[in-house]
Design an enzyme around this catalytic site. Structure first.
Site, short mmCIF file in Angstrom:
data_model
loop_
_atom_site.label_atom_id
_atom_site.label_comp_id
_atom_site.label_asym_id
_atom_site.label_seq_id
_atom_site.Cartn_x
_atom_site.Cartn_y
_atom_site.Cartn_z
N HIS A 190 3.23 -3.24 -2.75
CA HIS A 190 3.76 -3.36 -1.40
C HIS A 190 4.70 -2.18 -1.12
CE1 HIS A 190 4.84 -6.53 1.83
NE2 HIS A 190 5.21 -5.32 2.26
N LEU A 191 4.23 -1.32 -0.23
CA LEU A 191 4.95 -0.10 0.13
C LEU A 191 6.38 -0.41 0.59
CD1 LEU A 191 3.88 2.91 0.48
CD2 LEU A 191 3.85 2.42 2.93
N HIS A 192 7.33 0.40 0.20
CA HIS A 192 8.71 0.24 0.67
C HIS A 192 9.46 1.56 0.54
CE1 HIS A 192 8.53 -0.80 -3.61
NE2 HIS A 192 9.80 -0.43 -3.73
N LEU A 193 10.36 1.75 1.49
CA LEU A 193 11.15 2.99 1.54
C LEU A 193 12.61 2.67 1.18
CD1 LEU A 193 11.61 6.00 2.47
CD2 LEU A 193 11.96 5.09 4.77
#
Ligand SMILES: [Zn+2]
Length: 160
Positions: free
Chosen positions: A118-121
């Site tokens: 799950h992409l996260h910045l």
């Protein structure tokens, strides 16, 4: 840089093994944002406080969509992530007056992603000298402020 991302990742991995639910999806679905540490909800993405912060004010901008890569993500979602990063920068500036910021994504487990699916910045404030201190004390992190305090302050600063 590798070192910078390592302190919390093992705990996330451990937590993931235990309940096998993506922590970002679980946080987004939960009713109580203060329990989940969600500071702000936007249309395509939300902002969540890192439970194992590297510095006070360590936030993550996370899409609601469970996608692992930039390629799999909608352009609108990615644009919103950067727009929120801009608001976060301003909020952190007001609250903590840092000397600089780290913004980063670890895509894939080999790159150091704790939640690889799950992409996260990551967005976090930095101060001159904080890395020197870190390398001296190993994995002990600087946490001068309680998470609940940080949460309330950031919510107010982000106008939520
Ligand atoms: Zn997810």
């Amino acid at each position: 840089m590798d070192y910078l991302w390592s302190p919390w990742r093992y705990r996330y991995v451990a937590a993931g093994v235990k309940d096998e639910r993506c922590i970002f999806c679980a946080a987004a679905d939960a009713r109580d944002d203060s329990q989940s540490l969600i500071v702000l909800r936007s249309r395509k993405t939300f902002v969540i406080l890192n439970r194992y912060p590297y510095t006070s004010g360590h936030l993550m901008v996370v899409p609601y969509a469970h996608q692992a890569t930039l390629a799999a993500s909608e352009l609108e979602t990615l644009a919103e992530m950067m727009a929120l990063a801009q608001r976060i920068e301003q909020a952190l500036e007001t609250l903590y007056h840092p000397d600089g910021y780290n913004l980063g994504m670890n895509i894939g487990r080999a790159a150091g992603a704790g939640i690889a699916g799950h992409l996260h910045l990551h967005v976090l404030p930095r101060w001159i000298g904080d890395t020197n201190f870190m390398t001296t004390v190993g994995e002990t992190r600087v946490q001068p402020e309680e998470l609940t305090t940080t949460y309330q302050r950031l919510r107010a600063a982000l106008g939520t």
